[in-house]
Design an enzyme around this catalytic site. Structure first.
Site, short mmCIF file in Angstrom:
data_model
loop_
_atom_site.label_atom_id
_atom_site.label_comp_id
_atom_site.label_asym_id
_atom_site.label_seq_id
_atom_site.Cartn_x
_atom_site.Cartn_y
_atom_site.Cartn_z
N LYS A 206 0.85 -1.19 0.00
CA LYS A 206 0.00 0.00 0.00
C LYS A 206 0.88 1.24 0.00
CE LYS A 206 -1.86 2.89 2.64
NZ LYS A 206 -1.77 4.07 1.74
N GLU A 209 -0.60 7.46 -0.56
CA GLU A 209 -1.49 8.03 -1.58
C GLU A 209 -0.91 9.31 -2.18
OE1 GLU A 209 -1.90 7.73 1.57
OE2 GLU A 209 -3.01 9.36 2.50
N SER A 259 4.53 7.94 10.29
CA SER A 259 4.52 8.77 11.49
C SER A 259 4.26 7.94 12.75
CB SER A 259 3.45 9.85 11.35
OG SER A 259 2.19 9.22 11.23
N CYS A 314 13.49 10.95 7.79
CA CYS A 314 13.40 10.49 9.18
C CYS A 314 14.76 10.52 9.84
CB CYS A 314 12.81 9.09 9.24
SG CYS A 314 13.91 7.87 8.51
N GLU A 414 8.22 16.38 16.28
CA GLU A 414 8.86 16.25 14.96
C GLU A 414 8.25 17.29 14.03
OE1 GLU A 414 7.84 12.76 12.56
OE2 GLU A 414 9.91 12.64 11.90
#
Ligand code: NAD
Length: 531
Positions: A206, A209, A259, A314, A414
């Site tokens: 997946k 998007e 996240s 990250c 963050e």
């Protein structure tokens, strides 16, 4: 070139990959992919419907399970013969060396199409082209490493553990597994899923998007490489799709990168539904600059790390801890940061591209506002930066806060944008204590010429990846990508040997082949001992 024209001349409709067919979704809910430098709509991603999702799961299961043969009548037997032939093609039983040969062909396709993939990434993610090429290359390295899986998939054995008794263990694939991807490394993290395939699992991918077209192109190349239909399937969408994945009993493992809030949810839900789960999550990476560090080397390293990919990595070093005298280097850090060129990713002169979406730009600007309100010193403000010709782009320029402390929101959360937060301390002890109290523990770096300071840091710091005079210590795939504290949930890491552990389960066989077949087992209800 034809492929490039196809991708760049129109709005790309991202399709579902079901078996070897790219299928248009019948969904009435679609996500737009926007070029972050212009807001032009460059792609559309469907929210997969539940019906479409069920077909994909059935398909992945089929590809995994076809090797099973039911007990049959003569009539059924004929069908089974045909089925067995089919099963021959199926993945679990495809010999490991054959899988590796397909991976080698896939590598050739990836290498030959790196430029096109990089262009797609820049178009839908926004990062500068050079950075996009690096994104593809680091993914290619993961596929290269899977070529060594012949050795890594080997089991263990020992003979003569009892009379005429041997024990051996095999690594077996889990079945259907799923990877859920973030937007910030559209190629590299999609290719982190390749160990799932090479270890013999079938994969439901997946993509984010926001950047789904990169995965679509990568898996077109995958299908061209000889991998059988159904080994990788692609589903699209947001939370609904993730929930289908988490709740489906036929999916045995979920690998997530994204996240912290989503990763925590996925780890909890996936575990509840009995799956193996690994979640690589958010970060607040600290760099410690010691007074004995090489000044130019350290400044170049941290500035590149903070602002590369506009801070959307990250492993970006977002907190810079200046120890003692290095605090006098701040004007040089500001000057270096100011010298970076903000612009669209397809301009070769660009150092800092746009953030991926308007929402992310607004979020970063909000953090800057909060930093000012809470009393941190804003030395460089990247808000309102103008890029001629790209007035609608999601640009935020390099931003620096000094005198940041642990109570500031911009220290605790963050930001995931081009914002450097400088914390001043006097000693290495203070630096280590501060960094270890932070809830995140993804990566970190120390800059020093002292072996003993470096060694102490590497032993005491609580982070998954540690760089010593290396700003972005993302390990090559013979090692695993790890994480500590709030940056990781699960216990088996991504790629490398960790991935082989994550995507396989042990089966241990104990066998007795008597030397003297006249010897018989004793009738005994006592628990057997290996004598
Ligand atoms: P994200 O969590 O918003 O999205 C990741 C995936 O989760 C996407 O596929 C998305 O569709 C899905 N998702 C989004 N919201 C969801 C919800 N409410 N429920 C279920 N699924 C949902 O992350 P992102 O913005 O795409 O990526 C940026 C984040 O990823 C940053 O926090 C960054 O630190 C992290 N990241 C971590 C690593 C690592 O290795 N630790 C690597 C890359 C990125």
């Amino acid at each position: 070139m034809a492929a490039l024209r196809r991708v760049f001349s129109s709005v790309v409709e991202n399709k579902l990959l079901i078996g070897d067919k790219w299928v248009s979704s019948s969904s009435n809910k679609w996500f737009d992919i926007k070029n972050p430098a212009t807001q032009e709509i460059v792609g559309r991603v469907p929210q997969v419907t539940k019906g479409e999702f069920d077909v994909v799961v059935a398909n992945s299961k089929e590809a995994y399970n076809v090797g099973r043969v039911p007990q049959v009548t003569k009539g059924e037997f004929d069908v089974v013969v045909a089925n067995s032939k089919e099963a021959f093609k199926m993945w679990r039983d495809v010999p490991v060396p054959s899988r590796l040969r397909m991976a080698r062909t896939f590598l050739d396709h990836l290498n030959a199409n790196t430029e096109e993939l990089a262009q797609i990434i820049t178009r839908e993610n926004g990062k500068p082209l050079g950075d996009s090429r690096g994104d593809v290359f680091r993914g290619i390295e993961v596929v290269e490493h899977t070529l060594s899986f012949g050795s890594l998939l080997m089991g263990e054995s020992m003979e003569n553990l009892g009379k005429d008794l041997d024990t051996y263990s095999y690594r077996h694939p889990l079945g259907v597994v799923s990877s859920i991807l973030p937007y910030n490394f559209p190629a590299m993290i999609a290719l982190w899923a390749m160990p799932a395939v090479i270890t013999g699992n079938t994969l439901i991918l997946k993509p984010s998007e926001k950047v789904a077209t990169t995965s679509q192109r990568i898996f077109e190349l995958f299908l061209k490489s000889g991998f059988p239909s159904g080994v990788v399937n692609i589903v699209h969408g947001g939370k609904d799709t993730v929930d289908y994945i988490l709740q489906d009993p036929d999916i045995k493992a979920v690998s997530f990168v994204g996240s912290s809030s989503v990763g925590t949810y996925i780890h909890q839900q996936g575990s509840y539904y009995g799956k193996r789960v690994q979640s690589n999550m958010g970060a607040k990476n600290h760099a410690v600059i010691m007074p004995d560090a090489d000044k130019e080397d350290a400044i170049n390293a941290v500035v590149s790390s903070v602002y590369g990919a506009a801070g959307q990595r990250c492993m970006a070093l977002s907190v810079i801890i200046l120890v003692g005298d290095t605090q006098s280097w701040i004007p040089d850090i500001v000057a270096k940061s100011k010298s970076l060129k903000v612009g669209p990713g397809n301009d070769p002169k660009t150092d800092v591209g746009p953030l991926n979406s308007v929402e992310l730009k607004q979020k970063v600007e909000k953090y800057i506002e909060i930093g000012v309100k809470e009393g941190a010193s804003l030395l460089l403000d990247g808000r309102g930066v103008k890029v001629p010709g790209y007035e609608n782009g999601n640009f935020v320029g390099p931003t620096i806060f000094d005198n940041v402390n642990v109570n500031h929101t911009i220290y605790k959360e963050e930001i995931f944008g081009p914002v450097m937060t400088i914390v001043r301390v006097n000693t290495l002890d203070e630096a280590i204590e501060l960094a270890n109290k932070n809830p995140y523990g993804n990566g970190t770096a120390i800059f020093t010429q002292s072996g003993s300071a470096a060694r102490r840091y590497q032993r005491e710091i609580e982070a998954g990846q540690v760089g010593i005079n290396v700003p972005i210590p993302v390990p090559l795939p013979m090692f695993s990508f790890t994480g500590s504290k709030g940056s990781f949930r699960g216990d088996l890491n991504f790629y490398g040997k960790g991935a082989v552990n994550f995507y396989t389960q042990w089966k241990t066989i104990t066998s007795r082949w008597r030397k003297d077949m006249a010897e018989k087992a004793q009738l005994s209800t006592s628990f057997p001992t290996m004598k």
